[in-house]
Design a protein around this motif. Structure first.
Motif, PDB file in Angstrom:
ATOM      1  N   PHE A 168       0.819  -1.211   0.000  1.00  0.00           N
ATOM      2  CA  PHE A 168       0.000   0.000   0.000  1.00  0.00           C
ATOM      3  C   PHE A 168       0.854   1.262   0.000  1.00  0.00           C
ATOM      4  N   GLY A 169       2.118   1.138  -0.333  1.00  0.00           N
ATOM      5  CA  GLY A 169       2.990   2.286  -0.536  1.00  0.00           C
ATOM      6  C   GLY A 169       3.685   2.787   0.705  1.00  0.00           C
ATOM      7  N   SER A 170       2.993   3.570   1.472  1.00  0.00           N
ATOM      8  CA  SER A 170       3.619   4.282   2.590  1.00  0.00           C
ATOM      9  C   SER A 170       3.165   3.751   3.946  1.00  0.00           C
ATOM     10  N   ILE A 171       3.840   4.222   4.957  1.00  0.00           N
ATOM     11  CA  ILE A 171       3.454   3.907   6.336  1.00  0.00           C
ATOM     12  C   ILE A 171       2.030   4.373   6.588  1.00  0.00           C
ATOM     13  N   GLN A 172       1.744   5.613   6.240  1.00  0.00           N
ATOM     14  CA  GLN A 172       0.421   6.179   6.507  1.00  0.00           C
ATOM     15  C   GLN A 172      -0.669   5.464   5.715  1.00  0.00           C
ATOM     16  N   GLN A 173      -0.417   5.167   4.462  1.00  0.00           N
ATOM     17  CA  GLN A 173      -1.432   4.485   3.657  1.00  0.00           C
ATOM     18  C   GLN A 173      -1.686   3.071   4.169  1.00  0.00           C
ATOM     19  N   THR A 174      -0.639   2.417   4.641  1.00  0.00           N
ATOM     20  CA  THR A 174      -0.812   1.064   5.177  1.00  0.00           C
ATOM     21  C   THR A 174      -1.575   1.114   6.493  1.00  0.00           C
ATOM     22  N   LEU A 175      -1.276   2.080   7.353  1.00  0.00           N
ATOM     23  CA  LEU A 175      -2.051   2.247   8.589  1.00  0.00           C
ATOM     24  C   LEU A 175      -3.517   2.520   8.274  1.00  0.00           C
ATOM     25  N   SER A 176      -3.771   3.318   7.259  1.00  0.00           N
ATOM     26  CA  SER A 176      -5.139   3.617   6.839  1.00  0.00           C
ATOM     27  C   SER A 176      -5.844   2.345   6.367  1.00  0.00           C
ATOM     28  N   HIS A 177      -5.147   1.542   5.577  1.00  0.00           N
ATOM     29  CA  HIS A 177      -5.747   0.303   5.072  1.00  0.00           C
ATOM     30  C   HIS A 177      -6.095  -0.657   6.215  1.00  0.00           C
ATOM     31  N   ILE A 178      -5.208  -0.788   7.189  1.00  0.00           N
ATOM     32  CA  ILE A 178      -5.501  -1.663   8.330  1.00  0.00           C
ATOM     33  C   ILE A 178      -6.764  -1.188   9.044  1.00  0.00           C
ATOM     34  N   TYR A 179      -6.843   0.103   9.275  1.00  0.00           N
ATOM     35  CA  TYR A 179      -8.007   0.686   9.958  1.00  0.00           C
ATOM     36  C   TYR A 179      -9.281   0.395   9.161  1.00  0.00           C
ATOM     37  N   TRP A 180      -9.218   0.582   7.851  1.00  0.00           N
ATOM     38  CA  TRP A 180     -10.364   0.319   6.990  1.00  0.00           C
ATOM     39  C   TRP A 180     -10.782  -1.148   7.095  1.00  0.00           C
ATOM     40  N   GLY A 181      -9.792  -2.048   7.025  1.00  0.00           N
ATOM     41  CA  GLY A 181     -10.093  -3.471   7.124  1.00  0.00           C
ATOM     42  C   GLY A 181     -10.712  -3.839   8.462  1.00  0.00           C
ATOM     43  N   ASP A 182     -10.178  -3.268   9.539  1.00  0.00           N
ATOM     44  CA  ASP A 182     -10.737  -3.526  10.870  1.00  0.00           C
ATOM     45  C   ASP A 182     -12.182  -3.045  10.955  1.00  0.00           C
ATOM     46  N   MET A 183     -12.448  -1.859  10.406  1.00  0.00           N
ATOM     47  CA  MET A 183     -13.815  -1.345  10.428  1.00  0.00           C
ATOM     48  C   MET A 183     -14.750  -2.234   9.616  1.00  0.00           C
ATOM     49  N   LEU A 184     -14.258  -2.740   8.492  1.00  0.00           N
ATOM     50  CA  LEU A 184     -15.090  -3.603   7.659  1.00  0.00           C
ATOM     51  C   LEU A 184     -15.441  -4.898   8.386  1.00  0.00           C
ATOM     52  N   TRP A 185     -14.436  -5.557   8.972  1.00  0.00           N
ATOM     53  CA  TRP A 185     -14.717  -6.812   9.685  1.00  0.00           C
ATOM     54  C   TRP A 185     -15.595  -6.578  10.905  1.00  0.00           C
ATOM     55  N   MET A 186     -15.357  -5.509  11.631  1.00  0.00           N
ATOM     56  CA  MET A 186     -16.183  -5.251  12.820  1.00  0.00           C
ATOM     57  C   MET A 186     -17.620  -4.889  12.437  1.00  0.00           C
ATOM     58  N   SER A 187     -17.799  -4.290  11.261  1.00  0.00           N
ATOM     59  CA  SER A 187     -19.177  -4.029  10.813  1.00  0.00           C
ATOM     60  C   SER A 187     -19.898  -5.358  10.577  1.00  0.00           C
ATOM     61  N   ARG A 188     -19.168  -6.343  10.116  1.00  0.00           N
ATOM     62  CA  ARG A 188     -19.756  -7.661   9.885  1.00  0.00           C
ATOM     63  C   ARG A 188     -19.947  -8.441  11.184  1.00  0.00           C
ATOM     64  N   PHE A 189     -19.015  -8.293  12.099  1.00  0.00           N
ATOM     65  CA  PHE A 189     -19.069  -9.048  13.358  1.00  0.00           C
ATOM     66  C   PHE A 189     -20.007  -8.416  14.383  1.00  0.00           C
ATOM     67  N   ALA A 190     -19.977  -7.086  14.475  1.00  0.00           N
ATOM     68  CA  ALA A 190     -20.643  -6.420  15.600  1.00  0.00           C
ATOM     69  C   ALA A 190     -21.632  -5.346  15.186  1.00  0.00           C
ATOM     70  N   GLY A 191     -21.817  -5.149  13.880  1.00  0.00           N
ATOM     71  CA  GLY A 191     -22.778  -4.157  13.428  1.00  0.00           C
ATOM     72  C   GLY A 191     -22.308  -2.717  13.553  1.00  0.00           C
ATOM     73  N   THR A 192     -21.002  -2.486  13.705  1.00  0.00           N
ATOM     74  CA  THR A 192     -20.477  -1.121  13.732  1.00  0.00           C
ATOM     75  C   THR A 192     -20.568  -0.543  12.313  1.00  0.00           C
ATOM     76  N   PRO A 193     -20.445   0.776  12.170  1.00  0.00           N
ATOM     77  CA  PRO A 193     -20.549   1.353  10.821  1.00  0.00           C
ATOM     78  C   PRO A 193     -19.492   0.799   9.863  1.00  0.00           C
ATOM     79  N   GLU A 194     -19.923   0.535   8.642  1.00  0.00           N
ATOM     80  CA  GLU A 194     -19.023   0.044   7.597  1.00  0.00           C
ATOM     81  C   GLU A 194     -18.236   1.231   7.043  1.00  0.00           C
ATOM     82  N   PRO A 195     -16.960   1.038   6.734  1.00  0.00           N
ATOM     83  CA  PRO A 195     -16.185   2.148   6.171  1.00  0.00           C
ATOM     84  C   PRO A 195     -16.630   2.451   4.744  1.00  0.00           C
ATOM     85  N   ASP A 196     -16.377   3.666   4.323  1.00  0.00           N
ATOM     86  CA  ASP A 196     -16.691   4.055   2.957  1.00  0.00           C
ATOM     87  C   ASP A 196     -15.679   3.459   1.990  1.00  0.00           C
ATOM     88  N   GLY A 197     -16.107   3.261   0.783  1.00  0.00           N
ATOM     89  CA  GLY A 197     -15.207   2.895  -0.291  1.00  0.00           C
ATOM     90  C   GLY A 197     -14.856   1.432  -0.366  1.00  0.00           C
TER      91      GLY A 197
END
Length: 171
Positions: free
Chosen positions: A41-70
């Motif tokens: 994912f290129g940079s440190i910041q972009q990779t940190l962003s991707h991890i956060y996005w992935g965590d939000m996506l899985w938690m939306s599926r597991f616990a009904g938290t808001p799904e990330p955009d995009g």
């Protein structure tokens, strides 16, 4: 196979390691955090962003938290403000720990179905496998960040599970 205790341990580990990496980035300039270092994912910041996005996506599926955009390509651009991101990341990591405390042991016995934008079809998998995916995905990409930090002359602290500080074990 994953169970409630595994999930709680890994949620605590996730919080510890995200704090570790975010602390290690503190002395990097925005340009250094954003520098393309040849990682997936290129940079440190972009990779940190991707991890956060992935965590939000899985938690939306597991616990009904808001799904990330995009979609996955958009996952690298969630960070507008570094300070805001650090606060949001820590708060979300605490949500993951809270979910791990609250999830029923029976939850792990079921399956989960969703539409995967990555492969363009519906999928059904055992929840135990998907919990492994949540934590494995984090660890995989944090390893990339660790390598990028090392190449930038920054040394993060320990990453080994047995060395997790006591303060995280009691969360």
């Amino acid at each position: 196979m994953p169970n409630k205790e595994y999930t709680l341990t890994m949620a605590r580990y996730n919080l510890w390691q995200n704090e570790n990496l975010l602390a290690a980035t503190e002395n990097l300039s925005p340009a250094e955090r954003g520098k393309d270092r040849g990682a997936f994912f290129g940079s440190i910041q972009q990779t940190l962003s991707h991890i956060y996005w992935g965590d939000m996506l899985w938690m939306s599926r597991f616990a009904g938290t808001p799904e990330p955009d995009g979609k996955i390509p958009d996952s690298i651009s969630l960070i507008d403000s570094w300070d805001k991101f650090r606060d949001e990341r820590k708060a979300f990591d605490k949500q993951i720990v809270q979910w791990a405390h609250e999830v029923s042991p029976d939850w792990f016995e079921g399956e989960l179905s969703w539409f995967s934008g990555a492969i363009g079809r519906d999928i059904t998998k055992p929840k135990k496998i998907l919990v492994i995916q949540l934590f494995n995905h984090q660890t995989h990409h944090r390893g990339q960040i660790h390598a990028m930090l090392t190449s930038a002359g920054v040394k993060p602290n320990d990453t080994d599970v047995p060395f997790m500080p006591e303060r995280f074990l009691s969360l």
